[in-house]
Design a protein around this motif. Sequence first.
Motif, PDB file in Angstrom:
ATOM      1  N   PHE A  44       0.939  -1.354  -0.022  1.00 15.69           N
ATOM      2  CA  PHE A  44      -0.066  -0.069  -0.100  1.00 15.69           C
ATOM      3  C   PHE A  44       0.791   1.223  -0.031  1.00 15.69           C
ATOM      4  O   PHE A  44       1.856   1.252   0.852  1.00 15.69           O
ATOM      5  N   LYS A  45       0.420   2.172  -0.752  1.00 12.46           N
ATOM      6  CA  LYS A  45       1.251   3.657  -0.883  1.00 12.46           C
ATOM      7  C   LYS A  45       0.325   4.823  -1.024  1.00 12.46           C
ATOM      8  O   LYS A  45      -0.829   4.473  -1.656  1.00 12.46           O
ATOM      9  N   CYS A  46       0.660   5.886  -0.891  1.00 12.93           N
ATOM     10  CA  CYS A  46      -0.103   7.066  -1.351  1.00 12.93           C
ATOM     11  C   CYS A  46      -0.182   7.105  -2.666  1.00 12.93           C
ATOM     12  O   CYS A  46       0.840   7.184  -3.553  1.00 12.93           O
ATOM     13  N   ARG A  47      -1.383   7.253  -3.211  1.00 10.14           N
ATOM     14  CA  ARG A  47      -1.519   7.336  -4.661  1.00 10.14           C
ATOM     15  C   ARG A  47      -0.922   8.695  -5.366  1.00 10.14           C
ATOM     16  O   ARG A  47      -1.213   8.830  -6.294  1.00 10.14           O
ATOM     17  N   TYR A  48      -0.824   9.612  -4.349  1.00 15.92           N
ATOM     18  CA  TYR A  48      -0.290  11.125  -4.729  1.00 15.92           C
ATOM     19  C   TYR A  48       1.174  11.316  -4.916  1.00 15.92           C
ATOM     20  O   TYR A  48       1.703  11.992  -5.659  1.00 15.92           O
ATOM     21  N   CYS A  49       1.907  10.681  -3.811  1.00 15.70           N
ATOM     22  CA  CYS A  49       3.288  10.837  -3.881  1.00 15.70           C
ATOM     23  C   CYS A  49       4.005   9.706  -3.946  1.00 15.70           C
ATOM     24  O   CYS A  49       5.210   9.527  -4.027  1.00 15.70           O
ATOM     25  N   GLY A  50       3.380   8.224  -3.638  1.00 20.04           N
ATOM     26  CA  GLY A  50       4.236   7.084  -3.545  1.00 20.04           C
ATOM     27  C   GLY A  50       4.667   6.963  -2.363  1.00 20.04           C
ATOM     28  O   GLY A  50       5.280   5.476  -2.469  1.00 20.04           O
ATOM     29  N   ILE A  51       4.403   7.494  -1.371  1.00 22.35           N
ATOM     30  CA  ILE A  51       5.272   6.973   0.090  1.00 22.35           C
ATOM     31  C   ILE A  51       4.519   5.720   0.533  1.00 22.35           C
ATOM     32  O   ILE A  51       3.601   5.640   0.365  1.00 22.35           O
ATOM     33  N   SER A  52       5.339   5.066   0.783  1.00 19.95           N
ATOM     34  CA  SER A  52       4.820   3.715   1.655  1.00 19.95           C
ATOM     35  C   SER A  52       5.155   3.408   2.963  1.00 19.95           C
ATOM     36  O   SER A  52       4.606   2.459   3.578  1.00 19.95           O
ATOM     37  N   ASN A  53       5.820   4.239   3.730  1.00 18.88           N
ATOM     38  CA  ASN A  53       6.569   3.905   4.885  1.00 18.88           C
ATOM     39  C   ASN A  53       5.898   4.711   5.969  1.00 18.88           C
ATOM     40  O   ASN A  53       6.367   4.989   7.244  1.00 18.88           O
TER      41      ASN A  53
ATOM     42  N   HIS B 236      -2.792  20.738  -9.708  1.00 21.37           N
ATOM     43  CA  HIS B 236      -2.100  21.457  -8.447  1.00 21.37           C
ATOM     44  C   HIS B 236      -0.637  21.264  -8.402  1.00 21.37           C
ATOM     45  O   HIS B 236      -0.172  20.001  -8.544  1.00 21.37           O
ATOM     46  N   LYS B 237       0.151  22.447  -8.151  1.00 21.19           N
ATOM     47  CA  LYS B 237       1.476  22.184  -8.150  1.00 21.19           C
ATOM     48  C   LYS B 237       1.977  21.222  -7.288  1.00 21.19           C
ATOM     49  O   LYS B 237       2.995  20.568  -7.567  1.00 21.19           O
ATOM     50  N   TYR B 238       1.367  21.183  -6.054  1.00 22.67           N
ATOM     51  CA  TYR B 238       1.937  20.121  -4.854  1.00 22.67           C
ATOM     52  C   TYR B 238       2.016  18.615  -5.653  1.00 22.67           C
ATOM     53  O   TYR B 238       2.891  18.019  -5.638  1.00 22.67           O
ATOM     54  N   TYR B 239       0.841  18.481  -6.223  1.00 20.74           N
ATOM     55  CA  TYR B 239       0.694  17.078  -6.695  1.00 20.74           C
ATOM     56  C   TYR B 239       1.464  16.996  -8.149  1.00 20.74           C
ATOM     57  O   TYR B 239       2.400  15.880  -7.918  1.00 20.74           O
TER      58      TYR B 239
ATOM     59  N   LEU C  13       5.906  13.902 -10.465  1.00 21.59           N
ATOM     60  CA  LEU C  13       7.014  13.847 -11.097  1.00 21.59           C
ATOM     61  C   LEU C  13       8.143  13.380 -10.632  1.00 21.59           C
ATOM     62  O   LEU C  13       9.158  12.699 -11.147  1.00 21.59           O
ATOM     63  N   LYS C  14       8.361  13.588  -9.311  1.00 17.57           N
ATOM     64  CA  LYS C  14       9.336  12.975  -8.636  1.00 17.57           C
ATOM     65  C   LYS C  14       9.366  11.630  -8.263  1.00 17.57           C
ATOM     66  O   LYS C  14      10.317  10.950  -8.027  1.00 17.57           O
ATOM     67  N   TYR C  15       8.288  11.334  -7.659  1.00 12.53           N
ATOM     68  CA  TYR C  15       8.225   9.955  -6.970  1.00 12.53           C
ATOM     69  C   TYR C  15       7.369   8.922  -7.471  1.00 12.53           C
ATOM     70  O   TYR C  15       7.565   7.841  -7.259  1.00 12.53           O
ATOM     71  N   LEU C  16       6.421   9.357  -8.355  1.00  4.33           N
ATOM     72  CA  LEU C  16       5.376   8.370  -9.177  1.00  4.33           C
ATOM     73  C   LEU C  16       5.993   8.036 -10.335  1.00  4.33           C
ATOM     74  O   LEU C  16       6.748   8.573 -11.183  1.00  4.33           O
ATOM     75  N   THR C  17       5.847   6.623 -10.835  1.00  8.70           N
ATOM     76  CA  THR C  17       6.237   5.928 -12.008  1.00  8.70           C
ATOM     77  C   THR C  17       5.124   6.801 -12.994  1.00  8.70           C
ATOM     78  O   THR C  17       3.959   7.020 -12.627  1.00  8.70           O
ATOM     79  N   GLU C  18       5.433   6.475 -14.459  1.00  9.65           N
ATOM     80  CA  GLU C  18       4.455   7.051 -15.407  1.00  9.65           C
ATOM     81  C   GLU C  18       3.224   6.120 -15.410  1.00  9.65           C
ATOM     82  O   GLU C  18       2.069   6.684 -15.293  1.00  9.65           O
ATOM     83  N   LYS C  19       3.208   4.828 -14.953  1.00  6.79           N
ATOM     84  CA  LYS C  19       1.983   3.851 -14.825  1.00  6.79           C
ATOM     85  C   LYS C  19       1.376   4.516 -13.798  1.00  6.79           C
ATOM     86  O   LYS C  19      -0.008   4.377 -13.939  1.00  6.79           O
ATOM     87  N   ASP C  20       1.664   4.810 -12.634  1.00  2.00           N
ATOM     88  CA  ASP C  20       0.900   5.393 -11.552  1.00  2.00           C
ATOM     89  C   ASP C  20       0.282   6.842 -11.779  1.00  2.00           C
ATOM     90  O   ASP C  20      -0.826   7.206 -11.481  1.00  2.00           O
ATOM     91  N   ARG C  21       1.030   7.690 -12.685  1.00  2.00           N
ATOM     92  CA  ARG C  21       0.494   8.727 -12.961  1.00  2.00           C
ATOM     93  C   ARG C  21      -0.632   8.755 -13.987  1.00  2.00           C
ATOM     94  O   ARG C  21      -1.687   9.457 -13.709  1.00  2.00           O
ATOM     95  N   GLN C  22      -0.570   7.682 -14.849  1.00  2.00           N
ATOM     96  CA  GLN C  22      -1.357   7.443 -15.689  1.00  2.00           C
ATOM     97  C   GLN C  22      -2.691   6.820 -15.182  1.00  2.00           C
ATOM     98  O   GLN C  22      -3.780   7.116 -15.610  1.00  2.00           O
TER      99      GLN C  22
END
Length: 92
Positions: free
Chosen positions: A1-10, A54-57, A62-71
């Motif tokens: 499980f991870k954040c859908r917006y930034c990819g963090i999981s810990n 949104h700029k934050y997202y 762009l920094k932490y999500l894969t292209e697949k996650d962004r799509q």
Amino acid sequence: FKCRYCGISNVPLTVDHIITWETGGATHPENLLTSCRKCNKKRGNLDYGSWLQHKYYLDKALKYLTEKDRQANAAIIKKLNALPRVTKIHAR
């Protein structure tokens, strides 16, 4: 499980409504995704389309999500009209 917006999981994750419950989004599995507390708070009650612009997202995506996650996040826009809604809109 991870954040859908930034990819963090810990970190502890929260449940975020795709269509916010303030605008009639149901607490239904199809309308929910996982989000870290920071991203959930930052999104607040922005509609999903505005949040993805949104700029934050964008910085996090762009920094932490894969292209697949962004799509996958962008694909949710296409199914917004099919997501469950409630007739009584909630207020905070």
